[in-house]
Design a protein around this motif. Sequence first.
Motif, short mmCIF file in Angstrom:
data_model
loop_
_atom_site.label_atom_id
_atom_site.label_comp_id
_atom_site.label_asym_id
_atom_site.label_seq_id
_atom_site.Cartn_x
_atom_site.Cartn_y
_atom_site.Cartn_z
N UNK A 124 -0.88 19.36 14.87
CA UNK A 124 -0.33 18.47 15.90
C UNK A 124 -0.12 17.10 15.26
N UNK A 125 0.83 16.38 15.80
CA UNK A 125 1.13 15.04 15.28
C UNK A 125 1.27 14.08 16.45
N UNK A 126 1.02 12.81 16.14
CA UNK A 126 1.30 11.76 17.12
C UNK A 126 1.54 10.45 16.39
N UNK A 127 2.66 9.82 16.75
CA UNK A 127 2.97 8.49 16.23
C UNK A 127 2.13 7.45 16.96
N UNK A 128 1.52 6.56 16.19
CA UNK A 128 0.67 5.52 16.78
C UNK A 128 1.20 4.14 16.38
N UNK A 129 0.93 3.12 17.17
CA UNK A 129 1.43 1.78 16.86
C UNK A 129 0.75 1.18 15.64
N UNK A 130 1.30 0.07 15.20
CA UNK A 130 0.84 -0.56 13.95
C UNK A 130 -0.63 -0.94 13.99
N UNK A 131 -1.15 -1.29 15.16
CA UNK A 131 -2.54 -1.75 15.24
C UNK A 131 -3.54 -0.62 15.43
N UNK A 132 -3.07 0.64 15.35
CA UNK A 132 -3.96 1.79 15.49
C UNK A 132 -4.12 2.49 14.15
N UNK A 133 -5.25 3.11 13.94
CA UNK A 133 -5.51 3.83 12.69
C UNK A 133 -4.61 5.06 12.60
N UNK A 134 -4.14 5.33 11.38
CA UNK A 134 -3.26 6.48 11.16
C UNK A 134 -3.70 7.24 9.92
N UNK A 135 -3.39 8.53 9.89
CA UNK A 135 -3.71 9.35 8.72
C UNK A 135 -2.69 9.16 7.61
N UNK A 136 -1.45 8.87 7.96
CA UNK A 136 -0.42 8.62 6.96
C UNK A 136 0.72 7.83 7.59
N UNK A 137 1.59 7.32 6.72
CA UNK A 137 2.76 6.55 7.15
C UNK A 137 4.01 7.21 6.61
N UNK A 138 5.03 7.28 7.45
CA UNK A 138 6.34 7.78 7.02
C UNK A 138 7.25 6.56 6.81
N UNK A 139 7.67 6.35 5.56
CA UNK A 139 8.49 5.20 5.20
C UNK A 139 9.95 5.61 5.02
N UNK A 140 10.85 4.73 5.41
CA UNK A 140 12.26 4.82 5.02
C UNK A 140 12.53 3.61 4.15
N UNK A 141 12.85 3.85 2.87
CA UNK A 141 12.92 2.76 1.89
C UNK A 141 14.14 2.91 0.99
N UNK A 142 14.71 1.77 0.59
CA UNK A 142 15.78 1.78 -0.40
C UNK A 142 15.27 2.43 -1.68
N UNK A 143 16.19 2.89 -2.51
CA UNK A 143 15.77 3.74 -3.62
C UNK A 143 14.83 3.06 -4.60
N UNK A 144 15.05 1.77 -4.88
CA UNK A 144 14.16 1.09 -5.82
C UNK A 144 12.77 0.87 -5.22
N UNK A 145 12.73 0.54 -3.94
CA UNK A 145 11.43 0.40 -3.28
C UNK A 145 10.74 1.74 -3.19
N UNK A 146 11.51 2.80 -2.89
CA UNK A 146 10.93 4.15 -2.86
C UNK A 146 10.34 4.51 -4.22
N UNK A 147 11.04 4.14 -5.27
CA UNK A 147 10.52 4.42 -6.61
C UNK A 147 9.18 3.73 -6.83
N UNK A 148 9.09 2.45 -6.44
CA UNK A 148 7.83 1.73 -6.64
C UNK A 148 6.69 2.33 -5.81
N UNK A 149 6.99 2.69 -4.57
CA UNK A 149 5.96 3.29 -3.71
C UNK A 149 5.49 4.63 -4.28
N UNK A 150 6.44 5.44 -4.71
CA UNK A 150 6.08 6.76 -5.24
C UNK A 150 5.37 6.65 -6.58
N UNK A 151 5.88 5.76 -7.44
CA UNK A 151 5.29 5.60 -8.77
C UNK A 151 3.85 5.12 -8.67
N UNK A 152 3.57 4.29 -7.66
CA UNK A 152 2.19 3.81 -7.47
C UNK A 152 1.24 4.96 -7.16
#
Length: 245
Positions: free
Chosen positions: A121-149
């Motif tokens: 099961x899944x549920x989207x929670x607001x920014x001030x709530x604890x989450x298990x993971x985040x789904x990002x939409x990022x430009x390719x260079x930012x995506x590269x930095x996030x993934x490379x980290x």
Amino acid sequence: MRIRTTVTVLVLAVIAATAAILLTRPVAAPTPVSAPETSPAPLAAVRHPTEPHRPAPIPAHGSGTFTVDPSAGPLLGTAGRLRRFHIAVETTVADGLPDFTRIVDETLGDRRSWIGDNQHRFQRVPANAAADFTIYLATRDTAYRLCRAGGVNIRVSGVPYTSCRRTGAVVINYDRWRLAVPDYTAAGTPLATYRAYVINHEVGHELGHGHVPCPGSGRAAPVMQTQTLGLRGCVANPWPDKDGH
């Protein structure tokens, strides 16, 4: 006086004869004017030519900052472990947070997605709530930095090409979100299908699934196949099967 009278009579006779000729000559009919097939549009309805629609450009470089959806989403699924997630969109991308949030919710909430086996099961929670993971939409260079980290290299021929999952983050490459991939576009597969695939694929990694190969030419590609890098003879498929493939 008699000469003048004679001249006057002659002039009147000539005028009378000319009039008689004109009255007896046939008169040509006027040339008909074709009526328009439809009535002309009122002036207010006349539209001036405009520039053709051009999609917004796809930036390679982004701000590196994200807006997190402040709202809570519906509970997706009826049984299984609950995983809460945030949605974050880089401020540089044109699509915007509401559209991306809606597509993610619709994808993960579809019974053909991971909730279909009643183990997730899944549920989207607001920014001030604890989450298990985040789904990002990022430009390719930012995506590269996030993934490379997280130890994942998304470059193909030197260009940040794919999306990725690293611990606690699903990173969707904005290039792929907007353009899909050659095997999809060549087959006329809708962009919405690729978007469902990339969400399900990367969330599948978050659930612990690894890559699997194409099972055979003409068969549906498993969602955990690297369809972004080629279908290998399989047919595009964005949904997991009952075994999580």
